[in-house]
Write an enzyme that holds these catalytic residues in place. Structure first.
Site, PDB file in Angstrom:
ATOM      1  N   SER A  83       6.059   1.332  -0.457  1.00  0.00           N
ATOM      2  CA  SER A  83       6.288   1.015  -1.869  1.00  0.00           C
ATOM      3  C   SER A  83       6.694  -0.452  -2.032  1.00  0.00           C
ATOM      4  CB  SER A  83       7.365   1.929  -2.452  1.00  0.00           C
ATOM      5  OG  SER A  83       8.521   1.901  -1.644  1.00  0.00           O
ATOM      6  N   GLU A 127       8.633 -10.107   1.952  1.00  0.00           N
ATOM      7  CA  GLU A 127       9.285  -8.893   2.499  1.00  0.00           C
ATOM      8  C   GLU A 127      10.324  -9.301   3.535  1.00  0.00           C
ATOM      9  OE1 GLU A 127       8.374  -5.366   2.047  1.00  0.00           O
ATOM     10  OE2 GLU A 127      10.023  -4.847   3.409  1.00  0.00           O
ATOM     11  N   ASP A 138       1.279  -3.895   5.996  1.00  0.00           N
ATOM     12  CA  ASP A 138       1.439  -3.205   4.715  1.00  0.00           C
ATOM     13  C   ASP A 138       0.866  -4.028   3.563  1.00  0.00           C
ATOM     14  OD1 ASP A 138       2.852  -1.522   6.341  1.00  0.00           O
ATOM     15  OD2 ASP A 138       4.810  -2.268   5.715  1.00  0.00           O
ATOM     16  N   TYR A 198      13.944  -2.431  14.420  1.00  0.00           N
ATOM     17  CA  TYR A 198      12.614  -3.032  14.260  1.00  0.00           C
ATOM     18  C   TYR A 198      12.623  -4.451  14.833  1.00  0.00           C
ATOM     19  CZ  TYR A 198       8.231  -4.418  11.977  1.00  0.00           C
ATOM     20  OH  TYR A 198       6.946  -4.859  11.732  1.00  0.00           O
TER      21      TYR A 198
HETATM   22  C1  GLA Z   1       6.480  -1.479   9.022  1.00  0.00           C
HETATM   23  C2  GLA Z   1       6.167  -2.975   8.935  1.00  0.00           C
HETATM   24  C3  GLA Z   1       4.717  -3.266   9.340  1.00  0.00           C
HETATM   25  C4  GLA Z   1       4.371  -2.619  10.663  1.00  0.00           C
HETATM   26  C5  GLA Z   1       4.819  -1.150  10.690  1.00  0.00           C
HETATM   27  C6  GLA Z   1       4.635  -0.535  12.036  1.00  0.00           C
HETATM   28  O1  GLA Z   1       5.746  -0.759   8.071  1.00  0.00           O
HETATM   29  O2  GLA Z   1       6.378  -3.443   7.629  1.00  0.00           O
HETATM   30  O3  GLA Z   1       4.504  -4.659   9.387  1.00  0.00           O
HETATM   31  O4  GLA Z   1       4.908  -3.325  11.748  1.00  0.00           O
HETATM   32  O5  GLA Z   1       6.177  -1.001  10.318  1.00  0.00           O
HETATM   33  O6  GLA Z   1       3.293  -0.485  12.365  1.00  0.00           O
END
Ligand code: GLA
Length: 426
Positions: A146, A188, A200, A250
Site C-alpha cells: 500500500s 520510501e 514494489d 530488513y
Molecule cells: C519489501 C521491499 C522490497 C523487496 C521485498 C522483498 O517489500 O520494499 O523492495 O525487497 O520486501 O522482496
C-alpha cells in the site's frame, strides 16, 4: 492514460465525492478537479533479490491508492485521508532541505507523500500545490504494498495537478516509469527508514492488465510476460500480524548480502584471477549457482545461508519466466514452495503466522504453490490455486488459522491489472 470521468476507477470516484464535502473553505482553485491513482502489487517470485541487483517477477493488482482534488494557486499540499479521517498539510517550497522538519509535524501516513514531493523536487521537478482527498482500496499493511501504491499515486497526482506535465527548471518534462519508480523507492527509504529495493514501486509503475513483468533490478530493463492462467486464481492471504522488527531485520539482511557479495568476490578472485567475471562481482547477482557451490564453504555459516537463498532465488525467477512462457503452472507452484522454504530456513524472514498459512495451503488439494510474500515477519502469503480449490482453501484457513495463531486471516483474489493513471472530472 485515461482522460474522462467515465474512465474513473471506483475508489477515485469515491475520493472525488468526498473532496466536495471536505474542502469547502472557498479557496480559488486554479484548475478543474481530477483524480490520480496507482496500483498495489503482488510478487509472483523474486523475493529479497531486488537490492541484490537481481531479478523480480511481480504484477500490479486491481487495487489502487488514489488522490482526488484540485490544484491550488500556492505551493501548499493539503490532504484529507479517508482511511485515517485526518488532515495533513505541508509546503512543497523549501524541500528537500526542510524535509526532516516537516516530516516531524505531520501524521505517519502523510510522510510517504511528503517524501515523494521532496524526492521529486530533488530530481528538479517542481510540483504545484493542491488540495486532495487520499483514499483507495489497497489493504493497508496487508502485504500488497500500500505504501508503494501511495507513493506512485503521489507522483501521478503531482503530474495531474501540474497539468499533466512535470515542470523542470521552467521546462516541461516527462519522467519514464522506472525513473518515477526510483524516485518513489528513495521516498520510501526516507519515509520509513527501510533500505528497500525497487520491486514494489516498479511493479506499481509498470502494471499492465493480464501481464506479469520481469524486471532486472540492476539495469532497470523490463519485459512483459502474459499472466493469463486459465482456471487458476492468485490468492493473497493476509496474516493480520503486525510487522515488528521488520525494519531492523530488513536492513540487516541487506547488509549481510552486501558482506557476502564482498567476501565471495574476494574468494573467487583469489581462486580464478585469470577469469574476467572474477573481477566483476559487485553483488550476489553476479555469482552463479555453480560458482556458489564451489566456494560456499569458504563463507561464514550465516552468510552462506543468506547468499545461498538469494542466488537460488534469482535462478528460480529466470526458471519461472521459462515456465510462464510454457504455461507450466504446476511447475511454477513447485518453485513457490521452494522459495518459502528458503525464506523460512535460510533467509529467516518468515514467522509462525506465515508458516502456518503455507502449511495449511500445503494440505489443500488444488493449491499449486504458496509462499510468504514481501519483506516478511508478517504481511501475507501468495497462493497459486485452481479455481475449484479456492473455497476449500478459504475453509481450511478459516477453520485452522485462528486456533493455531489467535489471529484472523483475510483472503483476497487478485488480477493482473493496469499501472498508474489520472483523469479530469468534466
Ligand atoms: C519489501 C521491499 C522490497 C523487496 C521485498 C522483498 O517489500 O520494499 O523492495 O525487497 O520486501 O522482496
Amino acid at each position: 492514460m485515461a482522460n474522462d470521468s467515465a474512465a474513473f476507477l471506483q475508489p477515485a470516484q469515491a475520493a472525488l465525492a468526498q473532496f466536495q464535502l471536505v474542502f469547502t473553505d472557498g479557496i480559488e482553485y486554479t484548475g478543474p478537479s481530477g483524480a490520480a491513482w496507482a496500483p498495489g502489487r503482488v510478487n509472483l517470485i523474486g523475493e529479497h533479490t531486488d537490492y541484490n541487483d537481481g531479478f523480480v517477477l511481480p504484477l500490479a493488482v486491481d487495487r489502487v491508492a488514489t488522490f482526488a482534488g484540485r490544484a491550488r494557486p500556492d505551493r501548499i499540499i493539503r490532504l484529507w485521508s479517508i482511511h485515517f479521517q485526518e488532515f495533513a498539510q505541508f509546503s512543497s517550497e523549501g524541500l528537500p532541505s526542510n524535509f526532516e522538519q516537516q516530516r516531524a509535524s505531520i501524521p505517519a501516513w502523510a510522510r510517504y507523500i511528503l517524501a515523494v514531493v521532496s524526492e521529486l523536487t530533488k530530481a528538479g521537478v517542481t510540483p504545484a500545490g493542491f488540495d486532495a482527498v487520499v483514499g483507495g482500496d489497497v489493504p493497508l499493511g496487508g502485504g500488497m504494498s500500500s505504501s508503494a501504491a501511495l507513493e506512485v499515486a503521489t507522483a501521478q497526482a503531482c503530474a495531474l495537478f501540474s497539468e499533466g506535465r512535470f515542470v523542470i527548471g521552467g521546462m516541461t518534462a516527462t519522467l519514464q516509469p522506472m525513473q518515477v519508480a526510483a524516485i518513489c523507492q528513495h521516498a520510501e527509504q526516507i519515509a520509513s527508514d527501510v533500505q528497500c529495493g525497487i520491486l514494489d514501486q516498479a511493479a506499481s509503475c509498470l502494471g499492465k492488465p493480464g501481464k506479469a513483468v520481469l524486471i532486472d533490478c540492476r539495469s532497470s530493463e523490463y519485459r512483459y510476460l502474459p499472466f493469463a492462467a486459465p482456471g487458476l486464481s492468485l490468492v493473497v492471504i493476509d496474516t493480520s500480524k503486525r510487522r515488528e522488527l521488520a525494519t531492523s531485520a530488513y536492513n540487516e539482511r541487506r547488509q549481510q548480502c552486501e558482506e557476502a557479495a564482498r567476501l565471495l568476490g574476494e574468494i573467487i578472485l583469489a581462486h580464478e584471477p585469470e577469469e574476467e567475471y572474477a573481477h566483476n562481482i559487485r553483488a550476489l547477482r553476479d555469482v552463479t549457482p555453480a560458482q556458489f557451490e564451489r566456494y560456499a564453504s569458504d563463507l561464514p555459516a550465516l552468510l552462506r545461508r543468506r547468499a545461498g537463498y538469494v542466488i537460488g532465488e534469482d535462478a528460480r525467477v529466470l526458471q519461472t519466466v521459462k515456465l510462464l512462457e510454457a504455461n507450466a503452472f504446476a511447475e511454477i507452484g513447485q518453485l513457490l514452495w521452494q522459495t518459502h522454504a528458503g525464506l523460512r530456513d535460510d533467509y529467516e524472514v518468515s514467522c509462525l503466522e506465515l508458516d502456518t498459512l503455507v502449511e495449511i495451503a500445503q494440505r489443500v488439494p488444488g493449491v499449486l504453490g504458496s509462499r510468504m510474500m514481501g519483506g516478511g515477519f508478517g504481511g501475507c502469503t501468495i497462493n497459486l490455486v485452481r479455481d475449484d480449490a479456492v473455497d476449500a482453501l478459504r475453509q481450511a484457513v478459516e477453520q485452522q488459522y485462528p486456533t493455531r495463531t489467535g489471529l484472523q486471516a483475510s483472503i483476497d483474489i487478485c488480477r493482473a491489472a493496469g499501472g498508474p493513471g489520472y483523469a479530469w472530472a468534466r
